[in-house]
Design a protein around this motif. Structure first.
Motif, PDB file in Angstrom:
ATOM      1  N   GLN A  46      10.281  -2.966 -12.607  1.00  0.00           N
ATOM      2  CA  GLN A  46      10.100  -3.397 -11.225  1.00  0.00           C
ATOM      3  C   GLN A  46       9.083  -2.478 -10.549  1.00  0.00           C
ATOM      4  N   PRO A  47       8.077  -3.031  -9.874  1.00  0.00           N
ATOM      5  CA  PRO A  47       7.084  -2.165  -9.232  1.00  0.00           C
ATOM      6  C   PRO A  47       7.692  -1.394  -8.063  1.00  0.00           C
ATOM      7  N   THR A  48       7.304  -0.148  -7.948  1.00  0.00           N
ATOM      8  CA  THR A  48       7.708   0.700  -6.833  1.00  0.00           C
ATOM      9  C   THR A  48       6.453   1.367  -6.281  1.00  0.00           C
ATOM     10  N   ILE A  49       6.572   1.925  -5.108  1.00  0.00           N
ATOM     11  CA  ILE A  49       5.416   2.615  -4.538  1.00  0.00           C
ATOM     12  C   ILE A  49       4.969   3.764  -5.446  1.00  0.00           C
ATOM     13  N   PRO A  50       5.896   4.588  -5.997  1.00  0.00           N
ATOM     14  CA  PRO A  50       5.441   5.620  -6.946  1.00  0.00           C
ATOM     15  C   PRO A  50       4.789   5.048  -8.201  1.00  0.00           C
ATOM     16  N   SER A  51       5.328   3.941  -8.755  1.00  0.00           N
ATOM     17  CA  SER A  51       4.732   3.377  -9.974  1.00  0.00           C
ATOM     18  C   SER A  51       3.347   2.799  -9.705  1.00  0.00           C
ATOM     19  N   LEU A  52       3.064   2.434  -8.457  1.00  0.00           N
ATOM     20  CA  LEU A  52       1.734   1.988  -8.053  1.00  0.00           C
ATOM     21  C   LEU A  52       0.928   3.141  -7.453  1.00  0.00           C
ATOM     22  N   GLN A  53       1.320   4.359  -7.841  1.00  0.00           N
ATOM     23  CA  GLN A  53       0.589   5.588  -7.522  1.00  0.00           C
ATOM     24  C   GLN A  53       0.429   5.835  -6.028  1.00  0.00           C
ATOM     25  N   ASN A  54       1.403   5.341  -5.247  1.00  0.00           N
ATOM     26  CA  ASN A  54       1.392   5.569  -3.795  1.00  0.00           C
ATOM     27  C   ASN A  54       0.103   5.079  -3.127  1.00  0.00           C
ATOM     28  N   LYS A  55      -0.499   4.049  -3.715  1.00  0.00           N
ATOM     29  CA  LYS A  55      -1.734   3.515  -3.163  1.00  0.00           C
ATOM     30  C   LYS A  55      -1.469   2.765  -1.850  1.00  0.00           C
ATOM     31  N   PRO A  56      -2.489   2.655  -0.974  1.00  0.00           N
ATOM     32  CA  PRO A  56      -2.298   1.938   0.294  1.00  0.00           C
ATOM     33  C   PRO A  56      -1.852   0.498   0.096  1.00  0.00           C
ATOM     34  N   GLU A  57      -2.288  -0.137  -1.009  1.00  0.00           N
ATOM     35  CA  GLU A  57      -1.942  -1.537  -1.252  1.00  0.00           C
ATOM     36  C   GLU A  57      -0.558  -1.719  -1.868  1.00  0.00           C
ATOM     37  N   ALA A  58       0.126  -0.620  -2.210  1.00  0.00           N
ATOM     38  CA  ALA A  58       1.397  -0.719  -2.943  1.00  0.00           C
ATOM     39  C   ALA A  58       2.472  -1.489  -2.171  1.00  0.00           C
TER      40      ALA A  58
END
Length: 209
Positions: A177-189
């Motif tokens: 499941q995608p999370t903000i940390p798994s999306l590297q805390n990017k603005p688009e997360a």
């Protein structure tokens, strides 16, 4: 004069943003049948230079997930997993292909990871599976196709900068499941996670949803 300077500055920023976008940011249209044939012929000549670094456990978990979804939605099952680009380039890519709550529909998170100081980025898209291919019809990847070729995936599109092009992905790993940390805390997360949830996307087997 000041107004003209502001316009020039704005245009410069727009050009810079366009240059910095991932190379497969948006396909302008779907490839024609003839273009698909030419691109697939090129795809088959690509030599993989990235080794398969998956563990036996990762392969087993992903295979179990695919078998579970094949009982519920067989058309999407072969595409599921987190796929990785396997060609030697100045950047790495991933395609995370998830099932959704709508039969025959998949959710896609594309990751772009350049070398050096350029920032990584993520895009979200949706597509429908038919005739053994994903037709991406909504989101940030534009009008592109994903076609299964043996154990690999081909991503095809028609791009403003380089015309008809194709990318090769292999070695699918289990989905998370995608999370903000798994999306590297990017603005688009946060927006991607919202789109993921709104569209009924999931990393769980069908009996869990």
């Amino acid at each position: 004069m000041r107004k003209r300077s502001q316009i020039t500055f704005t245009v410069s920023l727009a050009i810079l943003a366009a240059i910095c976008l991932p190379v497969i940011a948006q396909s302008q249209r779907y490839p024609t049948d003839a273009e698909v044939q030419r691109l697939i012929a090129r795809f088959r000549q690509h030599k993989q230079v990235v080794a398969d670094e998956r563990t036996p456990l990762q392969i087993r978990i992903r295979d179990t997930f695919v078998r579970a979804w094949s009982q519920s939605d067989s058309s999407i099952a072969p595409f599921l997993g987190e796929w990785f680009s396997v060609l030697e380039t100045s950047y790495a890519q991933s395609l995370m292909i998830y099932p959704s709550s709508s039969r025959g529909r998949v959710c896609i998170i594309h990751g772009y990871f350049p070398d050096g100081d350029d920032p990584s980025s993520f895009l979200f898209a949706m597509g429908s599976v038919s005739n053994g291919q994903i037709r991406i019809d909504r989101g940030d990847l534009g009008r592109s196709l994903v076609i299964k070729q043996g154990n690999d995936l081909a991503l095809l599109g028609i791009y403003k900068s380089q015309g008809a092009d194709i990318w090769k992905f292999s070695y699918p790993k289990p989905l998370k499941q995608p999370t903000i940390p798994s999306l590297q805390n990017k603005p688009e997360a946060a927006k991607i996670i919202q789109q993921f949830n709104v569209n009924g996307c999931t990393a769980y087997p069908p009996e869990s949803i």
